[in-house]
Scaffold this motif. Structure first.
Motif, PDB file in Angstrom:
ATOM      1  N   GLY A  31       0.812  -1.213   0.000  1.00  0.00           N
ATOM      2  CA  GLY A  31       0.000   0.000   0.000  1.00  0.00           C
ATOM      3  C   GLY A  31       0.846   1.264   0.000  1.00  0.00           C
ATOM      4  N   ILE A  32       1.918   1.261   0.765  1.00  0.00           N
ATOM      5  CA  ILE A  32       2.819   2.414   0.800  1.00  0.00           C
ATOM      6  C   ILE A  32       3.482   2.608  -0.561  1.00  0.00           C
ATOM      7  N   ILE A  33       3.960   1.521  -1.153  1.00  0.00           N
ATOM      8  CA  ILE A  33       4.583   1.609  -2.483  1.00  0.00           C
ATOM      9  C   ILE A  33       3.572   2.117  -3.508  1.00  0.00           C
ATOM     10  N   PHE A  34       2.336   1.574  -3.459  1.00  0.00           N
ATOM     11  CA  PHE A  34       1.279   2.007  -4.372  1.00  0.00           C
ATOM     12  C   PHE A  34       0.996   3.500  -4.199  1.00  0.00           C
ATOM     13  N   GLY A  35       0.944   3.964  -2.959  1.00  0.00           N
ATOM     14  CA  GLY A  35       0.721   5.381  -2.695  1.00  0.00           C
ATOM     15  C   GLY A  35       1.826   6.254  -3.257  1.00  0.00           C
ATOM     16  N   ALA A  72     -15.453  13.852  -9.849  1.00  0.00           N
ATOM     17  CA  ALA A  72     -15.228  15.166 -10.446  1.00  0.00           C
ATOM     18  C   ALA A  72     -15.365  16.282  -9.409  1.00  0.00           C
ATOM     19  N   LEU A  73     -16.338  16.166  -8.521  1.00  0.00           N
ATOM     20  CA  LEU A  73     -16.559  17.228  -7.525  1.00  0.00           C
ATOM     21  C   LEU A  73     -15.491  17.237  -6.438  1.00  0.00           C
ATOM     22  N   SER A  74     -15.054  16.059  -6.020  1.00  0.00           N
ATOM     23  CA  SER A  74     -14.064  16.003  -4.943  1.00  0.00           C
ATOM     24  C   SER A  74     -12.634  16.044  -5.465  1.00  0.00           C
ATOM     25  N   GLY A  75     -12.442  15.634  -6.708  1.00  0.00           N
ATOM     26  CA  GLY A  75     -11.105  15.605  -7.278  1.00  0.00           C
ATOM     27  C   GLY A  75     -10.310  14.380  -6.875  1.00  0.00           C
ATOM     28  N   ALA A  76     -10.988  13.380  -6.314  1.00  0.00           N
ATOM     29  CA  ALA A  76     -10.276  12.172  -5.896  1.00  0.00           C
ATOM     30  C   ALA A  76     -11.226  10.990  -5.862  1.00  0.00           C
ATOM     31  N   CYS A  77     -10.740   9.843  -6.299  1.00  0.00           N
ATOM     32  CA  CYS A  77     -11.525   8.615  -6.156  1.00  0.00           C
ATOM     33  C   CYS A  77     -11.103   7.945  -4.836  1.00  0.00           C
ATOM     34  N   PRO A  78     -11.775   6.895  -4.394  1.00  0.00           N
ATOM     35  CA  PRO A  78     -11.568   6.372  -3.040  1.00  0.00           C
ATOM     36  C   PRO A  78     -10.125   6.064  -2.637  1.00  0.00           C
ATOM     37  N   MET A 100      -7.932   9.189  -2.056  1.00  0.00           N
ATOM     38  CA  MET A 100      -8.358  10.030  -0.926  1.00  0.00           C
ATOM     39  C   MET A 100      -7.472   9.768   0.288  1.00  0.00           C
ATOM     40  N   TYR A 101      -7.224   8.510   0.571  1.00  0.00           N
ATOM     41  CA  TYR A 101      -6.389   8.152   1.720  1.00  0.00           C
ATOM     42  C   TYR A 101      -4.931   8.540   1.478  1.00  0.00           C
ATOM     43  N   VAL A 145      -9.101  16.545   2.979  1.00  0.00           N
ATOM     44  CA  VAL A 145      -9.707  15.412   2.274  1.00  0.00           C
ATOM     45  C   VAL A 145     -10.453  14.505   3.256  1.00  0.00           C
ATOM     46  N   ILE A 146     -10.187  14.646   4.541  1.00  0.00           N
ATOM     47  CA  ILE A 146     -10.930  13.872   5.543  1.00  0.00           C
ATOM     48  C   ILE A 146     -12.419  14.156   5.418  1.00  0.00           C
TER      49      ILE A 146
END
Length: 136
Positions: A11-15, A93-99, A102-103, A113-114
């Protein structure tokens, strides 16, 4: 607990990959929805192609439980996918991030983003309440 460390590491590498490729950049997402840049479409297309290849290769290997990997069939129903895709796309589109991103954005220090994460959780809860009344 130690067996989950490998998932944390991935997950860290993916981020890091998503941050370095600018896939979590609001500006890149904005460009994508205005059809001004190929950048995000290239990332998404690469992910889809990689997923297809890994699924095809994975059918020949055993999963964690010892059985062969299978992909369950999805129920057919065009309206549910169109409506769900529109709602997901509008939220993106409204938030500028998919799930996932976001994290990652919270991890980069964008703590505002919280609010978006809480709204996504609320939306999931509302879906759970209304699920029986929606077309499935």
């Amino acid at each position: 607990m130690a067996k989950y460390i490998k998932f944390l590491f991935v997950g860290i590498i993916f981020g890091i990959v998503l941050v370095k490729s600018e896939a979590v950049s609001w500006y890149r997402i904005y460009e994508m929805f205005k059809f001004e840049s190929f950048h995000m479409y290239g990332i998404i297309g690469t992910a889809v192609i990689t997923g297809i290849i890994l699924l095809l290769l994975g059918k020949n290997f055993k999963n964690i439980n010892g059985g062969l990997m299978t992909v369950p069939k999805k129920a057919k129903g065009l309206p549910r996918y169109i409506i769900g895709g529109i709602i997901f796309g509008l939220g993106w589109a409204l938030s500028g991030a998919c799930p996932g991103p976001m994290y990652i954005l919270v991890g980069t220090g964008a703590f505002s983003v919280i609010i978006v994460i809480l709204a996504a959780i609320l939306g999931t809860f509302i879906y759970g309440v209304l699920k029986d009344k929606l077309p499935h």
